[in-house]
Write an enzyme that holds these catalytic residues in place. Structure first.
Site, PDB file in Angstrom:
ATOM      1  N   ARG A 234       0.692  -0.822  -0.143  1.00 56.04           N
ATOM      2  CA  ARG A 234      -0.206   0.137   0.136  1.00 56.04           C
ATOM      3  C   ARG A 234       1.105   1.283  -0.644  1.00 56.04           C
ATOM      4  NH1 ARG A 234      -3.213  -2.838  -0.938  1.00 56.04           N
ATOM      5  NH2 ARG A 234      -5.544  -3.296  -0.330  1.00 56.04           N
ATOM      6  N   GLU A 263      -4.629   7.127  -5.811  1.00 55.37           N
ATOM      7  CA  GLU A 263      -5.011   6.349  -6.386  1.00 55.37           C
ATOM      8  C   GLU A 263      -6.411   5.892  -6.603  1.00 55.37           C
ATOM      9  OE1 GLU A 263      -3.198   2.682  -5.547  1.00 55.37           O
ATOM     10  OE2 GLU A 263      -4.705   2.156  -5.333  1.00 55.37           O
ATOM     11  N   HIS A 281      -2.052  -0.550 -10.167  1.00 51.27           N
ATOM     12  CA  HIS A 281      -2.752  -1.070  -8.930  1.00 51.27           C
ATOM     13  C   HIS A 281      -2.575  -2.829  -9.508  1.00 51.27           C
ATOM     14  CE1 HIS A 281      -4.324  -0.920  -4.584  1.00 51.27           C
ATOM     15  NE2 HIS A 281      -3.952  -2.783  -5.131  1.00 51.27           N
TER      16      HIS A 281
HETATM   17  C1  8YV Z   1      -7.223  -5.254  -4.726  1.00 51.83           C
HETATM   18  C2  8YV Z   1      -5.335  -5.142  -2.944  1.00 51.83           C
HETATM   19  O1  8YV Z   1      -8.098  -5.103  -3.985  1.00 51.83           O
HETATM   20  O2  8YV Z   1      -5.705  -7.992  -2.451  1.00 51.83           O
HETATM   21  C3  8YV Z   1      -5.305  -6.371  -1.993  1.00 51.83           C
HETATM   22  O3  8YV Z   1      -5.449  -5.359  -0.648  1.00 51.83           O
HETATM   23  O4  8YV Z   1      -5.428  -4.157  -3.299  1.00 51.83           O
HETATM   24  C4  8YV Z   1      -6.128  -5.902  -4.823  1.00 51.83           C
HETATM   25  O5  8YV Z   1      -6.161  -6.636  -5.401  1.00 51.83           O
HETATM   26  C5  8YV Z   1      -7.879  -5.198  -6.029  1.00 51.83           C
HETATM   27  O6  8YV Z   1      -7.107  -4.449  -7.336  1.00 51.83           O
HETATM   28  C6  8YV Z   1      -9.304  -4.893  -6.457  1.00 51.83           C
HETATM   29  O7  8YV Z   1     -10.347  -3.723  -6.049  1.00 51.83           O
END
Ligand code: 8YV
Length: 315
Positions: A234, A263, A281
């Site tokens: 993150r 983002e 992402h």
């Molecule tokens: C997002 C993610 O969920 O697993 C995570 O924590 O950030 C990603 O897998 C993905 O971009 C779907 O919204």
């Protein structure tokens, strides 16, 4: 029997939307022009929230749903869910661990290789005629045999380190303590010390208030002008303005990033930098993994409303 009403925070692919709509009455928050009015209208009947890792569920959203029982996250990261608000009301939270681990690790390692070997620029070199006009592509940096640091040796960090071993890299990691499943790699408690012994530093920590800006100006300086920072976790784990400063001055060699503060908008300073690789992402973004994530979101919802144990509970 009438369908359970859920709040859907973001869109899902059609193969997830159809079965979700078949089982639940989904209220699409992301389509509402006036979010507050929408929440006020549908909130009282909502019993579950289906969201995505980066979208989460904030305190206002949770407060608007007095009958809320479960928040099911499509993603392993649940830092965008207000856990205190959920905990205070006994609301359960689930995520999608394991099913995405290998894809996220793959993308991190792919970014290291592609950025270190200049593959994006090399592609342009072929396509724009530079190869024929100017000759050989400028030399880039080797990966194999170099020193790698993995900051956070959870499921994803472990899979990153395993892959790096295949490149004969000298691997060390930081975590809250040494891991008994990682005796083959050096444990370095301090993030700055880890950065100082790394050519490539992978950030693979689950984000929380405690890890916010753990990669600070000091860690970035320790990684140094030859170092590369790779973030597949993150944005909040990194002090982004310190990162931008270091990339602009050359105090940090380069960065390969899949996540950004705010983002999908990102700081325009990134776009002016030649020494960054920018990805949207999508570390979990394969058909196979996203289908497994979608199924797990639904399976957790179904289990809850069938009175069965949650498959992947966070809370
Ligand atoms: C997002 C993610 O969920 O697993 C995570 O924590 O950030 C990603 O897998 C993905 O971009 C779907 O919204």
């Amino acid at each position: 029997m009438s369908k359970v009403e859920i709040l859907q925070v973001g869109p899902y692919p059609e193969w997830d939307q159809l079965p979700l709509d078949a089982a639940f009455m989904s209220h699409r928050y992301f389509e509402a022009a006036d979010k507050a009015a929408f929440l006020a209208a549908v909130g009282p009947n909502i019993r579950a929230i289906a969201t995505r890792g980066e979208l989460g569920a904030n305190a206002d959203m949770i407060a608007a749903c007095p009958k809320l029982e479960l928040i099911s996250v499509y993603g392993v990261g649940y830092d965008a869910v207000d856990l205190n608000a959920a905990r205070a009301r006994g609301i359960r939270v689930t995520n999608t661990p394991d099913v995405l681990t290998n894809d996220v690790a793959d993308l991190g390692v792919a970014m290291m290789l592609a950025h270190s070997r200049g593959m994006i620029g090399a592609e342009a070199w072929v396509r724009d005629g530079s190869w024929a006009a100017k000759g050989l592509y400028p030399l880039k940096h080797r990966v194999w045999g170099k020193r790698a640091g993995v900051l956070g040796l959870g499921r994803i960090g472990f899979e990153v380190a395993k892959r790096l071993a295949g490149f004969d890299m000298d691997i060390a990691y930081s975590d809250v303590g040494p891991k008994d499943y990682a005796k083959q790699w050096e444990f370095v408690a301090d993030a700055t010390a880890l950065a100082a012994r790394s050519d490539f530093l992978f950030v693979t920590l689950a984000a929380s208030a405690a890890t916010r800006h753990i990669v600070n100006a000091g860690v970035i300086a320790a990684l140094g002008p030859q170092g590369m920072l790779i973030n597949i976790s993150r944005a909040s784990n990194i002090d982004e303005s310190a990162l931008l400063d270091a990339l602009e001055t050359g105090a940090l060699g380069s960065a390969a990033l899949d996540v950004f503060e705010g983002e999908p908008a990102l700081n325009p300073r990134f776009l002016a930098l030649p020494n960054v690789m920018l990805q949207p992402h999508h570390a979990s973004g394969t058909y196979e993994t996203r289908k497994a994530m979608g199924a797990l979101v639904r399976d957790n919802l179904m289990a809850h409303f069938a009175g069965k144990p949650l498959l992947t509970p966070v809370l």
